[in-house]
Design a protein around this motif. Sequence first.
Motif, PDB file in Angstrom:
ATOM      1  N   ASP A 139       0.838  -1.210   0.000  1.00 31.15           N
ATOM      2  CA  ASP A 139       0.000   0.000   0.000  1.00 31.15           C
ATOM      3  C   ASP A 139       0.871   1.257   0.000  1.00 31.15           C
ATOM      4  OD1 ASP A 139      -2.273  -1.555   0.012  1.00 31.15           O
ATOM      5  OD2 ASP A 139      -2.642  -1.339   2.170  1.00 31.15           O
ATOM      6  N   PHE A 140       1.999   1.191   0.686  1.00 29.15           N
ATOM      7  CA  PHE A 140       2.907   2.342   0.721  1.00 29.15           C
ATOM      8  C   PHE A 140       3.562   2.567  -0.636  1.00 29.15           C
ATOM      9  CE2 PHE A 140       7.175   4.189   1.762  1.00 29.15           C
ATOM     10  CZ  PHE A 140       6.714   5.447   2.157  1.00 29.15           C
ATOM     11  N   LEU A 141       3.893   1.473  -1.326  1.00 30.48           N
ATOM     12  CA  LEU A 141       4.439   1.596  -2.675  1.00 30.48           C
ATOM     13  C   LEU A 141       3.436   2.308  -3.581  1.00 30.48           C
ATOM     14  CD1 LEU A 141       6.537   0.938  -4.897  1.00 30.48           C
ATOM     15  CD2 LEU A 141       5.456  -1.305  -5.121  1.00 30.48           C
ATOM     16  N   LYS A 142       2.160   2.026  -3.370  1.00 32.91           N
ATOM     17  CA  LYS A 142       1.103   2.643  -4.172  1.00 32.91           C
ATOM     18  C   LYS A 142       0.926   4.114  -3.803  1.00 32.91           C
ATOM     19  CE  LYS A 142      -2.416   0.025  -4.750  1.00 32.91           C
ATOM     20  NZ  LYS A 142      -3.683  -0.726  -4.514  1.00 32.91           N
ATOM     21  N   ASN A 143       1.145   4.446  -2.527  1.00 34.72           N
ATOM     22  CA  ASN A 143       0.958   5.822  -2.069  1.00 34.72           C
ATOM     23  C   ASN A 143       2.072   6.212  -1.092  1.00 34.72           C
ATOM     24  OD1 ASN A 143       0.008   8.341  -1.395  1.00 34.72           O
ATOM     25  ND2 ASN A 143      -1.610   7.590  -0.032  1.00 34.72           N
ATOM     26  N   PRO A 144       3.292   6.452  -1.620  1.00 37.17           N
ATOM     27  CA  PRO A 144       4.440   6.720  -0.746  1.00 37.17           C
ATOM     28  C   PRO A 144       4.439   8.093  -0.074  1.00 37.17           C
ATOM     29  CG  PRO A 144       5.079   6.824  -3.046  1.00 37.17           C
ATOM     30  CD  PRO A 144       3.668   6.361  -3.028  1.00 37.17           C
ATOM     31  N   THR A 145       3.388   8.869  -0.275  1.00 36.27           N
ATOM     32  CA  THR A 145       3.300  10.146   0.445  1.00 36.27           C
ATOM     33  C   THR A 145       2.686   9.948   1.829  1.00 36.27           C
ATOM     34  OG1 THR A 145       1.116  10.644  -0.483  1.00 36.27           O
ATOM     35  CG2 THR A 145       3.030  11.420  -1.716  1.00 36.27           C
ATOM     36  N   ASP A 146       2.015   8.816   2.034  1.00 41.38           N
ATOM     37  CA  ASP A 146       1.318   8.584   3.306  1.00 41.38           C
ATOM     38  C   ASP A 146       2.218   7.860   4.309  1.00 41.38           C
ATOM     39  OD1 ASP A 146      -0.635   8.485   5.228  1.00 41.38           O
ATOM     40  OD2 ASP A 146      -1.701   6.782   4.336  1.00 41.38           O
ATOM     41  N   VAL A 147       3.247   8.548   4.760  1.00 43.03           N
ATOM     42  CA  VAL A 147       4.184   7.949   5.701  1.00 43.03           C
ATOM     43  C   VAL A 147       3.519   7.704   7.054  1.00 43.03           C
ATOM     44  CG1 VAL A 147       6.331   8.310   6.973  1.00 43.03           C
ATOM     45  CG2 VAL A 147       6.207   8.917   4.534  1.00 43.03           C
ATOM     46  N   ALA A 148       2.844   8.713   7.580  1.00 42.19           N
ATOM     47  CA  ALA A 148       2.223   8.585   8.903  1.00 42.19           C
ATOM     48  C   ALA A 148       1.144   7.511   8.911  1.00 42.19           C
ATOM     49  CB  ALA A 148       1.636   9.928   9.331  1.00 42.19           C
ATOM     50  N   GLY A 149       0.330   7.480   7.863  1.00 40.46           N
ATOM     51  CA  GLY A 149      -0.725   6.469   7.789  1.00 40.46           C
ATOM     52  C   GLY A 149      -0.152   5.063   7.693  1.00 40.46           C
ATOM     53  N   THR A 150       0.945   4.927   6.952  1.00 34.54           N
ATOM     54  CA  THR A 150       1.596   3.619   6.824  1.00 34.54           C
ATOM     55  C   THR A 150       2.168   3.179   8.162  1.00 34.54           C
ATOM     56  OG1 THR A 150       2.145   4.038   4.506  1.00 34.54           O
ATOM     57  CG2 THR A 150       3.429   2.349   5.654  1.00 34.54           C
ATOM     58  N   GLN A 151       2.790   4.104   8.882  1.00 35.50           N
ATOM     59  CA  GLN A 151       3.317   3.775  10.204  1.00 35.50           C
ATOM     60  C   GLN A 151       2.214   3.305  11.150  1.00 35.50           C
ATOM     61  OE1 GLN A 151       5.855   7.611  10.690  1.00 35.50           O
ATOM     62  NE2 GLN A 151       6.749   6.096  12.092  1.00 35.50           N
ATOM     63  N   ALA A 152       1.101   4.019  11.132  1.00 34.37           N
ATOM     64  CA  ALA A 152      -0.009   3.664  12.025  1.00 34.37           C
ATOM     65  C   ALA A 152      -0.543   2.272  11.707  1.00 34.37           C
ATOM     66  CB  ALA A 152      -1.122   4.706  11.909  1.00 34.37           C
ATOM     67  N   THR A 153      -0.661   1.962  10.424  1.00 34.84           N
ATOM     68  CA  THR A 153      -1.173   0.647  10.026  1.00 34.84           C
ATOM     69  C   THR A 153      -0.181  -0.452  10.374  1.00 34.84           C
ATOM     70  OG1 THR A 153      -2.357   1.687   8.187  1.00 34.84           O
ATOM     71  CG2 THR A 153      -2.073  -0.693   8.094  1.00 34.84           C
ATOM     72  N   LEU A 154       1.109  -0.195  10.135  1.00 34.76           N
ATOM     73  CA  LEU A 154       2.137  -1.160  10.495  1.00 34.76           C
ATOM     74  C   LEU A 154       2.118  -1.449  11.991  1.00 34.76           C
ATOM     75  CD1 LEU A 154       5.067   0.175   8.272  1.00 34.76           C
ATOM     76  CD2 LEU A 154       4.182  -2.166   8.192  1.00 34.76           C
ATOM     77  N   GLU A 155       1.991  -0.416  12.797  1.00 32.72           N
ATOM     78  CA  GLU A 155       1.982  -0.613  14.245  1.00 32.72           C
ATOM     79  C   GLU A 155       0.740  -1.374  14.705  1.00 32.72           C
ATOM     80  OE1 GLU A 155       2.620  -0.889  18.183  1.00 32.72           O
ATOM     81  OE2 GLU A 155       4.062  -0.496  16.568  1.00 32.72           O
ATOM     82  N   LYS A 156      -0.387  -1.064  14.119  1.00 34.67           N
ATOM     83  CA  LYS A 156      -1.626  -1.771  14.471  1.00 34.67           C
ATOM     84  C   LYS A 156      -1.489  -3.263  14.167  1.00 34.67           C
ATOM     85  CE  LYS A 156      -6.537  -2.064  13.242  1.00 34.67           C
ATOM     86  NZ  LYS A 156      -7.611  -1.513  12.372  1.00 34.67           N
ATOM     87  N   ASP A 157      -0.976  -3.567  12.976  1.00 31.42           N
ATOM     88  CA  ASP A 157      -0.831  -4.966  12.571  1.00 31.42           C
ATOM     89  C   ASP A 157       0.239  -5.681  13.382  1.00 31.42           C
ATOM     90  OD1 ASP A 157      -2.808  -4.613  10.683  1.00 31.42           O
ATOM     91  OD2 ASP A 157      -1.423  -4.317   9.008  1.00 31.42           O
ATOM     92  N   ALA A 158       1.329  -4.974  13.669  1.00 35.44           N
ATOM     93  CA  ALA A 158       2.405  -5.582  14.448  1.00 35.44           C
ATOM     94  C   ALA A 158       1.942  -5.882  15.877  1.00 35.44           C
ATOM     95  CB  ALA A 158       3.632  -4.665  14.479  1.00 35.44           C
ATOM     96  N   ALA A 159       1.256  -4.914  16.487  1.00 35.92           N
ATOM     97  CA  ALA A 159       0.790  -5.106  17.869  1.00 35.92           C
ATOM     98  C   ALA A 159      -0.137  -6.314  17.968  1.00 35.92           C
ATOM     99  CB  ALA A 159       0.088  -3.837  18.352  1.00 35.92           C
ATOM    100  N   ALA A 160      -1.009  -6.469  16.994  1.00 38.61           N
ATOM    101  CA  ALA A 160      -1.942  -7.606  16.999  1.00 38.61           C
ATOM    102  C   ALA A 160      -1.195  -8.924  16.852  1.00 38.61           C
ATOM    103  CB  ALA A 160      -2.969  -7.435  15.890  1.00 38.61           C
ATOM    104  N   ALA A 161      -0.219  -8.957  15.941  1.00 37.83           N
ATOM    105  CA  ALA A 161       0.511 -10.193  15.670  1.00 37.83           C
ATOM    106  C   ALA A 161       1.446 -10.581  16.813  1.00 37.83           C
ATOM    107  CB  ALA A 161       1.279 -10.082  14.371  1.00 37.83           C
ATOM    108  N   TYR A 162       2.206  -9.612  17.309  1.00 28.22           N
ATOM    109  CA  TYR A 162       3.139  -9.920  18.407  1.00 28.22           C
ATOM    110  C   TYR A 162       2.368 -10.244  19.679  1.00 28.22           C
ATOM    111  CZ  TYR A 162       7.404  -8.549  15.916  1.00 28.22           C
ATOM    112  OH  TYR A 162       8.469  -8.490  15.021  1.00 28.22           O
ATOM    113  N   GLY A 163       1.230  -9.612  19.850  1.00 30.88           N
ATOM    114  CA  GLY A 163       0.428  -9.887  21.045  1.00 30.88           C
ATOM    115  C   GLY A 163      -0.113 -11.297  21.065  1.00 30.88           C
ATOM    116  N   SER A 164      -0.466 -11.811  19.872  1.00 33.33           N
ATOM    117  CA  SER A 164      -1.031 -13.153  19.793  1.00 33.33           C
ATOM    118  C   SER A 164       0.040 -14.222  19.588  1.00 33.33           C
ATOM    119  CB  SER A 164      -2.029 -13.255  18.633  1.00 33.33           C
ATOM    120  OG  SER A 164      -1.373 -13.105  17.391  1.00 33.33           O
ATOM    121  N   GLY A 165       1.243 -13.773  19.139  1.00 33.68           N
ATOM    122  CA  GLY A 165       2.333 -14.704  18.864  1.00 33.68           C
ATOM    123  C   GLY A 165       2.104 -15.544  17.628  1.00 33.68           C
ATOM    124  N   SER A 166       1.153 -15.129  16.786  1.00 33.61           N
ATOM    125  CA  SER A 166       0.811 -15.953  15.620  1.00 33.61           C
ATOM    126  C   SER A 166       1.602 -15.563  14.404  1.00 33.61           C
ATOM    127  CB  SER A 166      -0.671 -15.813  15.319  1.00 33.61           C
ATOM    128  OG  SER A 166      -0.988 -14.490  14.983  1.00 33.61           O
TER     129      SER A 166
END
Length: 477
Positions: free
Chosen positions: A450-477
Motif C-alpha cells: 500500500d505504501f508503494l502505491k501511495n508513498p506520500t502517506d508515511v504517517a498512515g503507513t506507520q499507524a497501520t504497520l503498528e496496528k498490525d504488528a501489535a496484533a501479531a506480536y500480542g497473539s504470537g501468531s
Amino acid sequence: MHRALRTHKSPNHSTHRSRRAAHHRRSPRAAQAAAAAVAVALALTACGGGSKDKKENGGTSSASASGDTVTLPKLDGESLEVAAVWTGEEQKNFKTVLAEFEKRTGAKVTFVAAQDPIINFLGSKIAGGQPPDVALLPQPGAIKQAVDKKWAKPLGAEALAELAKNYSQGWQDIGKVGGKQYGVYYKAANKSLIWYNAKVFENAGAKEPQTWQDLLTTAQTVYDSGVTPFSVGGADGWTLTDWFENVYLSQAGPEKYDQLSQHKIKWTDPSVKQALTTLAGIWGKKNYIAGGANGALQTEFPASVTQTFTGGDQPKAGMVFEGDFAQVNIGETKAKVGTDAKVFPFPAVGSAAPVVSGGDAAVILKDSKAAQALATFLASPDAATIQAKLGGYLSPNKNVPNSAYPNAVQQKIAKSLIASGDDFRFDMSDQAPQAFGGTPGKGEWKDLQDFLKNPTDVAGTQATLEKDAAAAYGSGS
C-alpha cells in the motif's frame, strides 16, 4: 526463499518467500546472521574440510578419491522424507545433494514439495500423522514455533560436531532455541545486493554507487539515458520488506534494528518515519519504477529480475534489488552473470552499508538414525559443495571451497560471507510473527504494498504497520 527460487517469496523463490512464520524473541546476538557485502575484495583463502583416514562406526564415507569428509552410517533399507518449499532449479539441485546421501548410505530419500508458509503445511502433515523426517525452515521464528509445538527434535552429537567444525558461532546460534541446537543452516542468502544491466550502465555512463545519494544520482543518469532505473517485484510483498530492512538497518543502526525486530519499539517510532521517507525518494519518484507502482504490484519477483536482463540495451529497467539468489532468475535469460549482469552492495544510507541475511535450516521432526545422519550430512562441506557447484546457492559453511562456486561474482559473495563472521542481521520480517511478517496480503507485506502505491502517506503507513504488528506480536501468531 528463497526466489525463480521460492514463492517465499514467489513461485520459484524459496530462500528468502512467503516463508515467514512464528513469533521469534531472542537476544540481538542470536538474531545475528552472516551475509556478505559483495564489494569487499578480501584476501581470504577458502578452507577445505579435512578427510578421514578410516571408516568409523561402520560408516560408508571416509578418505577417498571422491573427497568425502564426513562419516555417515549404513542405512540400507531406511527411508526418509524431506520437506521444503523449493521449486524449479533450486529443488532440482537439492535433489542432487539428496542423491549423494542415498549413494553414500543406502537410504531412500523422498523430496516433499511443501506449500508456503511451510509451518502451516507441517502442521497439517503432523495432524494427519504423516510428518516428514526433516524440514527446511526458512526463518528463526519457524524453528522456535516447531520447538514450542514439540515438533522439532534436538540435533545429535554427530551433527553438532559437524556444526562446530564448519560454522561460525553466529550461524550456530540462530539455529538454537532455549540453548539447544535444532537447526542446521544449510542455505544462506545475502539480501543486500542490487543487480544491474551492464550494457545499460555503460551506455548511460553510470557508475556503481556507494551511498544512497549516489544511488539516486545513478538512477537519474540511467533515466536520462532513456531506461527506467528500477524493476520492483511488488507482487511479492517480501521484496518490499527487504527494501525497508536494508534502508532501516543502515540508517537507524543495528540496535534500533534489533528493537524493531522484537517490537520493543513501535512502528510509529521516528526512525521508521525516516526510513519510509527515504524509501519514498525512489518509490515515489515518477517514472523511476518499471510500470509505475501499479505495474510493480503486478510483477512477481522472478519477472522483476528477468525483465532487467532481457531486451538488449533497452530492457524494462536497468537495476533490480534482491539477494544473491537472483542469479537463478538471471540464468533464465541470455545474460551472463559477471559480464552482462553485474552487482553492487546495497548502498550506505547511514554511516555503514547494510548487510541483511536470510537462510534455510534443516530441522529434524522424526528422530531416527537416518534423520540425524541427513542433518549431519547437510552440516558438512560435502553436501554444500555439491550444491555450490550447481549455482544459485550460498552456504554459511566455512569449509566449502570458494572454488566450488561457478563464477567470480558468486565466489566474491561467498568469500565475504565467510569473512563476515557474526556481525550482521537476519531478515527482520523472518523474525516476526507469521501474521505480520510472512503472510501474503496481510501485515507488513500488505502495508508496504500500500505504501508503494501511495508513498506520500508515511504517517498512515506507520499507524497501520503498528496496528498490525501489535496484533501479531500480542497473539504470537
